[in-house]
Design an enzyme around this catalytic site. Structure first.
Site, mmCIF file in Angstrom:
data_model
loop_
_atom_site.group_PDB
_atom_site.id
_atom_site.type_symbol
_atom_site.label_atom_id
_atom_site.label_comp_id
_atom_site.label_asym_id
_atom_site.label_seq_id
_atom_site.Cartn_x
_atom_site.Cartn_y
_atom_site.Cartn_z
ATOM 1 N N LYS A 78 0.857 -1.194 0.000
ATOM 2 C CA LYS A 78 0.000 0.000 0.000
ATOM 3 C C LYS A 78 0.887 1.235 0.000
ATOM 4 C CE LYS A 78 -4.340 0.817 2.471
ATOM 5 N NZ LYS A 78 -4.928 0.705 3.814
HETATM 6 C C1 E4P Z 1 -8.428 1.462 3.904
HETATM 7 O O1 E4P Z 1 -7.569 0.797 3.388
HETATM 8 C C2 E4P Z 1 -8.234 2.266 5.104
HETATM 9 O O2 E4P Z 1 -7.435 1.531 5.980
HETATM 10 C C3 E4P Z 1 -9.512 2.559 5.855
HETATM 11 O O3 E4P Z 1 -10.652 2.179 5.129
HETATM 12 C C4 E4P Z 1 -9.591 3.919 6.464
HETATM 13 O O4 E4P Z 1 -10.810 4.036 7.147
HETATM 14 P P1 E4P Z 1 -11.108 5.207 8.198
HETATM 15 O O5 E4P Z 1 -11.334 6.466 7.458
HETATM 16 O O6 E4P Z 1 -12.339 4.732 8.924
HETATM 17 O O7 E4P Z 1 -9.900 5.284 9.103
#
Ligand code: E4P
Length: 217
Positions: free
Chosen positions: A83
């Protein structure tokens, strides 16, 4: 639509994997902090539970260091998706990694133009954060519709991974638009199974069945 769970809690992942409906896992540095465990160790364990893509995020901000960290992450297992943030260095890293056959999830996407750039960089997944857009008073799901349109216009293979999902309506809307994947916290995925009429109906069926005095087999 593929279902990923957004957590680094391995007990939760094991439990959801047993349903047979879990296609992958996403983590981020905040979720690793919440889990309170060694990053590489927890990601290795997750890759052993789920056969599908497991996103593990680099924490460097420059391309060279991102590549070094990605080299460590992708050695963990074949199902690692590295990522990277949606920055110039992140997209340079994305292009290099996907060119070498590594899956890449480009995260922190908030505009359709950013998603267009990620697709041009060969991203395997683009992660638009719908919940965080809703939080600042804009319509997060509108972004998913725009990205779907653009990706379909040019036949981009990049999968739209709806992230920052907060409730079942996000899942429903993402599925109606035709998003490829959604990632949600375990509690939201569990909510998808439930309806009070299902519970009441089952209770009534079982009560009537008992009155028949029969058993199956
Ligand atoms: C996705 O890969 C992220 O880790 C995640 O969906 C972020 O979510 P949040 O905005 O609830 O922290």
């Amino acid at each position: 639509m593929k279902f990923f769970v957004d957590t680094a809690d391995t007990a939760e992942i094991r439990d959801l994997a047993e349903t047979g409906l879990l296609d992958g896992v996403t983590t981020n540095p905040s979720l690793i902090h919440k889990a309170g465990r060694n990053f590489l160790e927890v990601v290795r364990e997750i890759c052993g539970i789920v056969a599908g893509p497991v996103s593990a995020e680099v924490v460097a901000t420059d391309h060279k260091e991102m590549m070094r960290e990605a080299g460590i992450l992708r050695k963990i297992a074949d199902n690692i998706a590295v990522k990277v943030p949606l920055t110039v260095d992140g997209l340079k890293t994305c292009k290099a990694l996907t060119g070498e056959g590594t899956m890449v999830n480009v995260t922190l996407c908030f505009t359709a133009n950013q998603a267009l750039l990620a697709a041009k960089a060969g991203a395997t997944f683009i992660s638009p954060f719908v919940g965080r857009l809703d939080d600042i008073g804009t319509e997060g799901m509108q972004l998913i519709s725009e990205i779907r349109l653009i990706y379909d216009n040019y036949d981009f293979a990049t999968e739209i991974l709806v992230a920052s999902v907060r409730h079942p309506i996000h899942v429903l809307e993402a599925a109606k638009i035709g998003a490829d994947v959604m990632t949600a916290p375990p509690a939201v995925i569990r909510q998808l199974f439930n309806h009070p009429l299902t519970d009441r109906g089952l209770e009534a069926f079982l009560a009537d069945w008992q009155k028949t005095g029969q058993s199956i087999g």
